[in-house]
Write an enzyme that holds these catalytic residues in place. Structure first.
Site, PDB file in Angstrom:
ATOM      1  N   ASN A  72       0.879  -1.160   0.000  1.00 55.97           N
ATOM      2  CA  ASN A  72       0.000   0.000   0.000  1.00 55.97           C
ATOM      3  C   ASN A  72       0.924   1.218   0.000  1.00 55.97           C
ATOM      4  O   ASN A  72       1.402   1.652   1.049  1.00 55.97           O
ATOM      5  CB  ASN A  72      -0.919   0.005   1.227  1.00 55.97           C
ATOM      6  CG  ASN A  72      -1.925   1.153   1.164  1.00 55.97           C
ATOM      7  OD1 ASN A  72      -1.812   2.048   0.324  1.00 55.97           O
ATOM      8  ND2 ASN A  72      -2.904   1.133   2.064  1.00 55.97           N
ATOM      9  N   ALA A  75      -0.285   7.622  -0.745  1.00 56.75           N
ATOM     10  CA  ALA A  75      -0.331   8.725  -1.723  1.00 56.75           C
ATOM     11  C   ALA A  75       0.700   8.561  -2.842  1.00 56.75           C
ATOM     12  O   ALA A  75       0.488   9.037  -3.970  1.00 56.75           O
ATOM     13  CB  ALA A  75      -0.124  10.052  -1.001  1.00 56.75           C
ATOM     14  N   HIS A  78      -0.131   7.360  -6.432  1.00 54.81           N
ATOM     15  CA  HIS A  78      -0.656   8.253  -7.469  1.00 54.81           C
ATOM     16  C   HIS A  78       0.405   9.175  -8.061  1.00 54.81           C
ATOM     17  O   HIS A  78       0.123   9.927  -8.983  1.00 54.81           O
ATOM     18  CB  HIS A  78      -1.790   9.109  -6.874  1.00 54.81           C
ATOM     19  CG  HIS A  78      -2.704   8.341  -5.965  1.00 54.81           C
ATOM     20  ND1 HIS A  78      -3.403   7.244  -6.402  1.00 54.81           N
ATOM     21  CD2 HIS A  78      -3.012   8.488  -4.639  1.00 54.81           C
ATOM     22  CE1 HIS A  78      -4.116   6.758  -5.373  1.00 54.81           C
ATOM     23  NE2 HIS A  78      -3.887   7.486  -4.306  1.00 54.81           N
ATOM     24  N   ASP A  85       8.551   1.900 -11.036  1.00 51.40           N
ATOM     25  CA  ASP A  85       9.709   1.274 -11.696  1.00 51.40           C
ATOM     26  C   ASP A  85      10.307   0.164 -10.833  1.00 51.40           C
ATOM     27  O   ASP A  85      10.752  -0.857 -11.350  1.00 51.40           O
ATOM     28  CB  ASP A  85      10.796   2.323 -11.997  1.00 51.40           C
ATOM     29  CG  ASP A  85      10.506   3.130 -13.256  1.00 51.40           C
ATOM     30  OD1 ASP A  85       9.524   2.804 -13.971  1.00 51.40           O
ATOM     31  OD2 ASP A  85      11.253   4.095 -13.533  1.00 51.40           O
ATOM     32  N   GLU A  96      -1.115  -4.920  -5.024  1.00 51.84           N
ATOM     33  CA  GLU A  96      -1.376  -3.537  -4.588  1.00 51.84           C
ATOM     34  C   GLU A  96      -2.656  -3.518  -3.760  1.00 51.84           C
ATOM     35  O   GLU A  96      -3.671  -4.068  -4.198  1.00 51.84           O
ATOM     36  CB  GLU A  96      -1.542  -2.654  -5.839  1.00 51.84           C
ATOM     37  CG  GLU A  96      -1.939  -1.221  -5.519  1.00 51.84           C
ATOM     38  CD  GLU A  96      -2.182  -0.373  -6.782  1.00 51.84           C
ATOM     39  OE1 GLU A  96      -1.902  -0.843  -7.908  1.00 51.84           O
ATOM     40  OE2 GLU A  96      -2.683   0.751  -6.625  1.00 51.84           O
ATOM     41  N   HIS A  98      -5.380  -1.125  -1.187  1.00 51.81           N
ATOM     42  CA  HIS A  98      -5.818   0.141  -0.605  1.00 51.81           C
ATOM     43  C   HIS A  98      -6.957  -0.139   0.356  1.00 51.81           C
ATOM     44  O   HIS A  98      -7.807  -0.998   0.077  1.00 51.81           O
ATOM     45  CB  HIS A  98      -6.264   1.125  -1.692  1.00 51.81           C
ATOM     46  CG  HIS A  98      -5.145   1.482  -2.618  1.00 51.81           C
ATOM     47  ND1 HIS A  98      -4.140   2.348  -2.258  1.00 51.81           N
ATOM     48  CD2 HIS A  98      -4.841   1.028  -3.854  1.00 51.81           C
ATOM     49  CE1 HIS A  98      -3.264   2.423  -3.246  1.00 51.81           C
ATOM     50  NE2 HIS A  98      -3.661   1.627  -4.226  1.00 51.81           N
ATOM     51  N   SER A 100      -9.227   2.165   1.313  1.00 48.28           N
ATOM     52  CA  SER A 100     -10.429   2.787   0.755  1.00 48.28           C
ATOM     53  C   SER A 100     -10.566   2.411  -0.719  1.00 48.28           C
ATOM     54  O   SER A 100      -9.593   1.978  -1.353  1.00 48.28           O
ATOM     55  CB  SER A 100     -10.324   4.313   0.893  1.00 48.28           C
ATOM     56  OG  SER A 100      -9.208   4.793   0.152  1.00 48.28           O
ATOM     57  N   ARG A 109      -6.875  10.208  -7.254  1.00 45.32           N
ATOM     58  CA  ARG A 109      -6.609   8.881  -6.675  1.00 45.32           C
ATOM     59  C   ARG A 109      -6.914   7.747  -7.658  1.00 45.32           C
ATOM     60  O   ARG A 109      -6.728   6.577  -7.346  1.00 45.32           O
ATOM     61  CB  ARG A 109      -7.428   8.681  -5.394  1.00 45.32           C
ATOM     62  CG  ARG A 109      -7.042   9.604  -4.281  1.00 45.32           C
ATOM     63  CD  ARG A 109      -7.780   9.291  -2.985  1.00 45.32           C
ATOM     64  NE  ARG A 109      -7.860  10.472  -2.153  1.00 45.32           N
ATOM     65  CZ  ARG A 109      -6.900  10.881  -1.305  1.00 45.32           C
ATOM     66  NH1 ARG A 109      -5.808  10.184  -1.160  1.00 45.32           N
ATOM     67  NH2 ARG A 109      -7.050  11.984  -0.596  1.00 45.32           N
TER      68      ARG A 109
HETATM   69  C1  DQA Z   1      -4.813   4.750   0.449  1.00 46.83           C
HETATM   70  C2  DQA Z   1      -5.488   5.615  -0.596  1.00 46.83           C
HETATM   71  C3  DQA Z   1      -4.583   6.749  -1.036  1.00 46.83           C
HETATM   72  O1  DQA Z   1      -5.236   7.538  -2.012  1.00 46.83           O
HETATM   73  C4  DQA Z   1      -4.241   7.629   0.141  1.00 46.83           C
HETATM   74  O2  DQA Z   1      -3.339   8.631  -0.249  1.00 46.83           O
HETATM   75  C5  DQA Z   1      -3.740   6.870   1.303  1.00 46.83           C
HETATM   76  C6  DQA Z   1      -4.329   5.571   1.631  1.00 46.83           C
HETATM   77  C7  DQA Z   1      -5.739   3.654   0.995  1.00 46.83           C
HETATM   78  O3  DQA Z   1      -5.230   2.704   1.565  1.00 46.83           O
HETATM   79  O4  DQA Z   1      -6.964   3.780   0.890  1.00 46.83           O
HETATM   80  O5  DQA Z   1      -2.901   7.354   2.061  1.00 46.83           O
HETATM   81  O6  DQA Z   1      -3.707   4.095  -0.154  1.00 46.83           O
END
Ligand code: DQA
Length: 140
Positions: A72, A75, A78, A85, A96, A98, A100, A109
């Site tokens: 994770n 930020a 993005h 790379d 990957e 997240h 949210s 995002r």
């Molecule tokens: C995040 C989503 C990202 O956009 C955000 O910057 C985070 C957390 C998530 O786990 O939902 O810091 O990666």
């Protein structure tokens, strides 16, 4: 024994305190302890950094010997061509994750420099996103 590592990027050390309406009120340590107990048949390591270069160095360190990386990048997902790379450079598959559902949030995002080289992407299930990623490696 399969060897996995969870790598968390910036601000994720604040889980539990940070925007709990989006990221929940559990700390990552509480969650990790439970998960480690549940999946005691795997080696599960954890690394967190707020610094882009440190995340890249960690990916290099583990990326040729571990069985899986759960990333994770927060930020940096993005913004960071460097982390993208690194994911491309290493051999260990990266899932990957997240917490949210980034696709239902602000448009900045929606962009990920990691997804193109990830084995898969899991988003929007709260901390359970990490557990689903672990399962994806176990069920291979
Ligand atoms: C995040 C989503 C990202 O956009 C955000 O910057 C985070 C957390 C998530 O786990 O939902 O810091 O990666």
């Amino acid at each position: 024994m399969i060897k996995l590592i969870i790598i968390n990027g910036p601000n994720l050390n604040l889980l539990g305190k940070r925007e709990p309406n989006i990221y929940g009120s559990n700390t990552f340590t509480e969650f990790l302890d439970k998960v480690k107990e549940k999946y005691s048949n795997i080696v599960l390591e954890y690394y967190q950094s707020n610094i882009e270069g440190e995340l890249i160095t960690k990916l290099h360190e583990v990326g040729y010997s571990y069985d899986g990386i759960i990333l994770n990048a927060a930020a940096y997902t993005h913004t960071s061509i460097g982390i993208g790379d690194a994911v491309k450079a290493i051999n260990t598959p990266v899932v990957e994750v997240h917490i949210s559902n980034t696709m239902s949030r602000e448009t900045f995002r929606h962009q990920s420099y990691i997804s193109t080289n990830a084995k898969g992407v899991i988003l929007g299930f709260g901390l359970q996103s990490y557990e689903l990623a672990i399962q994806s490696f176990i069920k291979e």
